[in-house]
Enzyme design. Structure first.
Site, PDB file in Angstrom:
ATOM      1  CB  ILE A   1     -34.461  61.235 -84.495  1.00  0.00           C
ATOM      2  CG1 ILE A   1     -35.441  60.787 -85.580  1.00  0.00           C
ATOM      3  CG2 ILE A   1     -33.032  60.961 -84.943  1.00  0.00           C
ATOM      4  CD1 ILE A   1     -35.313  61.557 -86.869  1.00  0.00           C
TER       5      ILE A   1
ATOM      6  N   GLY B   1     -34.446  71.687 -78.511  1.00  0.00           N
ATOM      7  CA  GLY B   1     -35.649  71.011 -78.956  1.00  0.00           C
ATOM      8  C   GLY B   1     -35.438  69.536 -79.211  1.00  0.00           C
TER       9      GLY B   1
ATOM     10  CG  ASP C   1     -23.053  73.099 -81.551  1.00  0.00           C
ATOM     11  OD1 ASP C   1     -22.146  72.725 -80.781  1.00  0.00           O
ATOM     12  OD2 ASP C   1     -24.241  72.779 -81.392  1.00  0.00           O
TER      13      ASP C   1
END
Length: 973
Positions: free
Chosen positions: A700, A706, A834
């Protein structure tokens, strides 16, 4: 012969120069190749049609046509910094700040021996600083603020003898401050703000005689400040807040020590002792803030501080609870530039000085809360015409609320709660049309609630609880705020809920009054309610069916009334309800067993003598069926009893065997991690299977720590999931995993991405493996919707390809709800750190959910009045921006207005309130301007002055109502 030789030399030099120019051109193209996002299109003209010296952002030297400056700051770029940057050997300045560069800073940057200025702040660079950056021997400015860099602070920096600015702020560096930094004799700016640095302050830093700006704030420094630091006579700005430093302030501070001092912020440490009288000599002082320490004693005269802008003593032990404690207030009359005065949470006593009325007319914020101040509120407080927030709460003030407060037409916050004020609530408060927060609770006020408060059209929080107010609740008031608390008074008549825009109401507490009548049907339109308390009144009738629409309710209290009828089953379907109190009424019939009713500690039904059923822990009698009431023959009863007994015995034995079987299987299961709760248990092999071997076709997206893969779990039914696999080679990936688990294990909200489970295991090669499994969000990220060129989102056919303004506002409201929950309503305040479009995910009906808590931080100090009050959030990362509202049409997405005008011409319902296209356009522009104002209010420099997220929710909701035509536009929306 000689001319031919010269011609040969010229030809050789020209070809050599061309070759060198070609290196620069190819290096720039290699730089462009690593850019994945160029939202402003600055690199679109980097092609063969134009010489590279004329490309946007490029400056070349006149003589050699070599690149000397690369300036792409604030260009909307994302990607990696190419190692070919090291081939631009004539480069003197590199400006890449305010972009979204990630990955590491390439070590090839150490080749740029001519480099003088390197600005990389406000990006997402990670990893360590290349050690060979010390080869950039001409470097004068090194600004790495606001990235995700880590590792120890490099000692090699100390060899950069020409360095003037060194900023490591807002990263993740750890270890100690290298004493060798004291060798940077040309340094005038040093910032290690907002890292994980520990230990003491090196004594050798006292050698930096040119230092003007010195920031070591928001770290883990301890010990005392070395005496050598106090010899830095050039210092103008010093930040030491949020550490664990202790000791006392030197007697000569502001006089012989730091004589040029302008900004002094030592908040949130362990300093003690008195404030030196010498501080009164610091005539250049603009900001003096020593909040959250252990200072004691009285304050000296501050009459000479004529330039003072901010003066904050919040949360100390100053004052002796006696007359004379507040004498320094009179000396502040000479501080004609004063805008912020905060002396809350101290031990100041004595009578409120009348001199408060004579303070600077520039004052915006006054905080005197949590002291022992007596007397009355000075009538002359109305002279402070620019006052925006006034807080005297938790003192011993008596007398009436002066009507002169109504002159403060910029006031948005008035907090007088927990005092001994008496008299009426002045009707003139309705003149404060900017007022959004009014707290008068826990006083001795009487009379009725003035209807004029309904004129405060921006009211968000209204608390009049625990007074002696009487009479009815004005309908103008109940239709106004987002949070309304009128509990603990003598209010009468029914609850007026007719008309108005009730969907904005989040908290309604009218408990402990004398309200009568039935629960209004229209209360069901308050679809944003999370807390509803009607306890201890005289309410009658049943719980209306209309309340089934309150799907977001969390706390619901109807206890101690005269309500009757059955308990509706729909209460068991509320997904967030965790506290339901129905006790001491006259409810009858069966108690539901689903949802909140499964948890006896979350439900109270005591004092209802006609209830039955429910879970066993409620200890209610069994319900008797209608057939049992008619009666059966003794023979039939005996047959039924024997049959039921036999069936019951079989069931008990079966359940016992099933329990033992499940317990044995549970003991054997060791794979996966469930975060301490009952979640799915998945191993590395399971996740390998559901993602088809972590195949590229299921990828995706990827981020700093990661990659995320789509997968399908085959449990009782197929479940689409998103599997985030951590790249454990990245320095902070493990910390990100722990942060996300810690944050998500204890929070739950409809606008937060649901974490299904986590896996901490090893792969088939014996390597550590960590992954997080989330509920899959079918409509991808907001980033993919905002940038049309993004691929990989399977949008339903019935959805448009572009987001209209209403959809965007709905998404913003969803995000604001999530942040309000994290900041104000979770068990401990959490800061996400974030928030960006790629971390906002959309489900099948375009509801937005906030994800990626890898950088989340708990806010430990909950003693402040607000989780984000004062300096407590200065550690929080984030890029601060400013959008002038009067330029909104120039800077917004041009598609927005086009889409709105198009929908206005084709949708007849859109003209319900606005009858002409020009009216609609004007409404859209007004709404965009209001949204910009909200954004600006959320982005102000001082965290404590930013708009609270609960207020953001309310204001965005009002804007949405205007867009959808359920509320009329108004001036200065």
């Amino acid at each position: 012969m000689q001319p031919l030789f010269l011609l040969f030399l010229f030809s050789f030099a020209s070809s050599s120069r061309l070759a060198e120019n070609e290196v620069d051109r190819l290096s720039l193209l290699a730089f462009k190749a690593e850019i994945v996002t160029d939202s402003l299109g600055n690199l679109s003209s980097w092609n063969e049609s134009l010489h590279f010296c004329h490309w946007p952002g490029i400056t070349c030297g006149r003589r050699h046509q070599r690149v000397t400056v690369l300036d792409l700051q604030s260009s909307g770029l994302a990607g990696h910094l190419s190692p070919h940057i090291g081939n631009l050997s004539f480069l003197r300045a590199l400006y890449l700040q305010n972009n979204s560069f990630s990955h590491t800073i390439p070590p090839e940057i150490g080749r740029l021996f001519r480099l003088e200025e390197l600005f990389l702040h406000n990006n997402s660079f990670g990893g360590h600083i290349p050690f060979n950056i010390s080869r950039c021997s001409n470097l004068q400015y090194l600004d790495l603020y606001g990235n995700t860099l880590s590792g120890e602070l490099p000692t090699e920096i100390a060899s950069l003898s020409k360095l003037q600015v060194l900023d490591f702020g807002n990263n993740y560096f750890y270890g100690i401050i290298p004493p060798s930094f004291g060798n940077l004799s040309s340094l005038w700016w040093l910032s290690v703000f907002g890292n994980n640095v520990h230990g003491g302050i090196p004594n050798r830093l006292g050698q930096l005689k040119s230092l003007i700006h010195f920031s070591l704030a928001s770290n883990y420094l301890n010990g005392t400040i070395p005496p050598s630091i106090y010899n830095l006579s050039s210092i103008k700005v010093i930040y030491m807040f949020q550490n664990n430093l202790h000791g006392t302030l030197p007697p000569g501070l502001g006089h012989t020590i730091f004589p040029n001092l302008e900004t002094f912020i030592f908040d949130s440490n362990q300093f003690a002792g008195p404030v030196p009288a010498s501080i009164s000599n610091a005539s250049n002082l603009l900001v003096f803030s020593i909040s959250s320490n252990k200072f004691t004693g009285k304050l000296p005269s501050l009459a000479r501080l004529s330039n003072l802008y901010r003066f904050s003593l919040f949360k100390n032990n100053l004052g002796n609870n006696e007359e004379g404690d507040l004498d320094f207030i009179s000396s502040l009359v000479n501080c004609t530039n004063l805008e912020v005065l905060s002396i809350g949470f101290n031990n100041f006593g004595g009578v409120m000085p009348e001199s408060v009325s004579n303070l600077s007319t520039k004052l915006r914020l006054i905080y005197f809360y949590e002291n022992q101040i007596r007397g009355s509120i000075p009538i002359g407080v109305g002279n402070l015409i620019n006052l925006e927030r006034l807080s005297f709460y938790a003192n011993l003030l008596a007398g009436t609320i002066p009507s002169s407060i109504c002159k403060l037409n910029k006031l948005y916050g008035l907090d007088l709660q927990v005092n001994e004020l008496s008299g009426n609530v002045p009707s003139s408060l309705g003149n404060l049309t900017s007022l959004s927060n009014l707290y008068l609770n826990s006083n001795k006020l009487n009379g009725s609630i003035p209807q004029s408060l309904g004129d405060c059209r921006f009211m968000l929080d209204l608390d009049l609880s625990h007074n002696n107010l009487s009479g009815p609740i004005p309908k103008q008031v109940i239709n106004l705020p987002v949070h309304l608390n009128l509990s603990g008074n003598q209010l009468t008549e029914s609850i007026p809920m007719e008309g108005g825009n009730l969907q904005h109401l989040v908290i309604l507490d009218v408990s402990e009054n004398k309200l009568s009548g039935e629960i209004p049907q229209s209360l069901g339109s308050c679809t944003s309610l999370t807390t509803l308390s009607l306890r201890e009144n005289l309410l009658q009738g049943t719980i209306p069916k209309s309340l089934s629409s309150l799907r977001g309710i969390e706390d619901f209290d109807l206890s101690h009334n005269k309500l009757s009828g059955i308990i509706p089953n729909y209460l068991g379907s509320f997904p967030f309800l965790h506290n339901l109190n129905l006790s001491f009424n006259d409810f009858e019939g069966a108690v539901p067993i689903q949802g909140v009713f499964k948890n006896a500690s979350a439900v109270s039904v005591v004092g209802n003598t006609r209830l039955c059923g429910g879970i066993p822990h409620l200890r209610l009698p069994k319900c008797i069926s209608k057939q049992s009431k008619r009666g059966l023959s003794p023979k039939m009863n005996l047959i039924i009893s024997i049959s039921c007994g036999a069936v019951g015995l079989v069931l008990v034995l079966s359940l016992a065997l099933l329990y033992q079987s499940r317990k044995a299987r549970a003991l054997k299961s060791t794979s996966g991690s469930s975060l301490g709760v009952s979640l799915l248990k998945l191993s590395y092999g399971d996740l390998l299977k559901v993602t088809d071997g972590f195949s590229a076709s299921n990828l995706i997206g990827s981020g700093s720590f990661g990659s995320v893969y789509k997968g399908v779990l085959n449990q009782h039914e197929e479940i689409n999931v998103a599997v985030k696999v951590l790249n454990l080679q990245t320095s902070r990936a493990s910390r990100s995993f722990i942060s996300e688990c810690e944050a998500l294990k204890s929070i739950r909200h409809r606008n937060l991405v649901k974490l299904l489970t986590a896996c901490s295991s090893i792969d088939f090669q014996g390597n550590d493996f960590k992954a997080l499994v989330y509920e899959f969000m079918v409509n991808g990220s907001l980033d993919e919707w905002l940038h049309i060129s993004a691929q990989g989102v399977d949008r339903p056919a019935n959805l448009p390809k572009n987001l209209n303004l209403t959809q965007r506002v709905n998404i913003a409201i969803d995000v604001a709800y999530a942040l309000d929950y994290l900041h104000n309503r979770s068990h401990m305040p959490i800061i996400h750190c974030d928030i960006k479009p790629s971390n906002i995910l959309l489900d099948s009906d375009m509801t937005a959910c906030v994800g990626d808590f890898g950088l989340a931080r708990y806010l430990q100090d909950a003693s402040c009045p607000s989780p984000l009050h004062e300096s407590s959030s200065n550690v929080i990362k984030g890029t601060i921006g400013y959008t002038p509202p009067e330029r909104v049409e120039e800077i917004c997405d041009p598609l927005i207005v086009q889409i709105e005008e198009s929908s206005n011409s084709t949708n007849p319902r859109s003209n319900r309130r606005n009858h002409a296209p020009n009216d609609r356009r004007r409404t859209v522009v007004e709404c965009l301007t209001s949204i910009a104002r909200v954004g600006v209010a959320c982005s102000v420099v001082l965290p404590r002055e930013r708009k609270d997220m609960s207020n953001v929710v309310a204001e965005l909701s009002l804007i949405r109502d205007v867009l959808t035509g359920t509320r009329m536009p108004r001036e200065n929306l």
